[in-house]
Design an enzyme around this catalytic site. Structure first.
Site, PDB file in Angstrom:
ATOM      1  CG  HIS A 177      87.784 132.516  21.324  1.00 20.42           C
ATOM      2  ND1 HIS A 177      89.351 132.835  20.476  1.00 20.42           N
ATOM      3  CD2 HIS A 177      88.167 132.860  22.742  1.00 20.42           C
ATOM      4  CE1 HIS A 177      89.811 132.863  21.444  1.00 20.42           C
ATOM      5  NE2 HIS A 177      89.864 132.557  22.536  1.00 20.42           N
ATOM      6  CG  ASP A 222      90.367 128.873  24.443  1.00 19.56           C
ATOM      7  OD1 ASP A 222      90.612 127.657  23.707  1.00 19.56           O
ATOM      8  OD2 ASP A 222      90.878 129.867  24.651  1.00 19.56           O
ATOM      9  CG  ASP A 223      87.244 132.754  25.267  1.00 22.50           C
ATOM     10  OD1 ASP A 223      87.463 132.115  25.977  1.00 22.50           O
ATOM     11  OD2 ASP A 223      87.175 133.607  25.594  1.00 22.50           O
ATOM     12  CG  HIS A 255      87.242 134.016  30.293  1.00 25.66           C
ATOM     13  ND1 HIS A 255      87.712 134.917  30.026  1.00 25.66           N
ATOM     14  CD2 HIS A 255      87.591 132.836  29.658  1.00 25.66           C
ATOM     15  CE1 HIS A 255      88.658 134.677  29.114  1.00 25.66           C
ATOM     16  NE2 HIS A 255      88.499 133.574  28.862  1.00 25.66           N
ATOM     17  CG  HIS A 261      88.535 128.891  28.965  1.00 27.39           C
ATOM     18  ND1 HIS A 261      89.709 128.745  28.901  1.00 27.39           N
ATOM     19  CD2 HIS A 261      87.958 129.737  28.197  1.00 27.39           C
ATOM     20  CE1 HIS A 261      90.237 130.036  28.640  1.00 27.39           C
ATOM     21  NE2 HIS A 261      89.350 131.078  27.978  1.00 27.39           N
TER      22      HIS A 261
END
Ligand SMILES: [Zn+2]
Length: 253
Positions: free
Chosen positions: A218, A72-73, A127, A123
């Site tokens: 991540h 993620d991210d 965010h 995502h």
């Protein structure tokens, strides 16, 4: 929600009713406090544990005995390519939940993800940490904007979504239906955002990993990039098989 969830809710409502009709004020407050505490505990556990499917049905486990890595991210200018080279070395296919505004700044990494046969998930664009409190139109805007960044880079935005911080609610569930997306949770949370030492992260991952896991990592964290190769090799020695780039298409069609 399951019958178990309804039983807990029923218990909380009963506690509240009894408390309101009780003559003893001390007992009334104890019961009301207990009902409130139970409600908060139930809500917190429900929201932060994706496998509870509290507000929407999420995929949190694979139906095969392989393990899927999710990142993620990102994309991150330097760390994502480092992670990609490790995945390439071991022929592992991963699912990257990208943040729209980072994807906008790093189109070359998005292209690399596709060329190296990984999958991309949405995502949101910004965010937002308070995404779970957003109104319906703002929820949809966040998802739509992230999709648009990918479409502008001639990339199919795919059918997978992961909410920021993992929180879900009925508005997110409605938006996903509209965008025809599926929410992907996890069964093994690395806590790479909280852990500060390599040893602790590596131990957490290698001691807990099981066949069928979806692992939450991540790709914007140097700790994760540092530990990844040892995590892969130790797990493989322990009999864990990661999803390959070829298998990714069957697992995430
Ligand atoms: Zn995130």
């Amino acid at each position: 929600m399951t019958r178990h969830h309804f039983n807990i809710i029923g218990f909380i409502i009963n506690c509240t009713w009894i408390a309101l009709f009780i003559k003893n004020p001390a007992m009334m407050w104890i019961l009301l406090g207990l009902a409130g505490l139970l409600f908060l505990t139930f809500l917190t556990i429900g929201v932060v544990t994706p496998s509870n499917n509290y507000f929407l049905k999420q995929t949190t486990k694979l139906t095969t005995d392989k393990v899927l890595l999710t990142f993620d991210d990102g994309p991150d200018e330097t760390l994502t390519p480092e992670i990609l080279s490790i995945l390439k070395k071991y022929d592992i296919g991963a699912l990257f939940f990208v943040i729209g505004k980072k994807a906008e700044k790093n189109p070359q990494i998005i292209q690399q993800l596709i060329e190296e046969k990984h999958k991309i998930g949405n995502h949101t664009y910004n965010h937002p940490n308070l995404f779970a409190l957003y109104r319906q139109d703002k929820v949809e805007k966040e998802i739509g904007l992230c999709d648009n960044v990918l479409i502008e880079q001639t990339i199919h935005p795919g059918n997978y979504f992961r909410p920021p911080i993992g929180y879900t609610n009925p508005r997110i569930a409605r938006a996903l239906k509209k965008f025809n997306k599926k929410s992907i949770g996890w069964s093994l949370r690395s806590y790479d955002t909280l852990l500060k030492e390599e040893d602790k992260l590596l131990y957490r991952l290698t001691s807990r990993i099981k066949p069928g896991d979806i692992v939450l990592l991540h790709d914007n964290l140097s700790l994760t990039a540092t530990v990844l190769e040892s995590f892969i090799t130790i797990s493989q020695k322990n009999g864990i098989n990661f999803v390959t780039t070829k298998e990714l298409n069957t697992i995430l069609p």
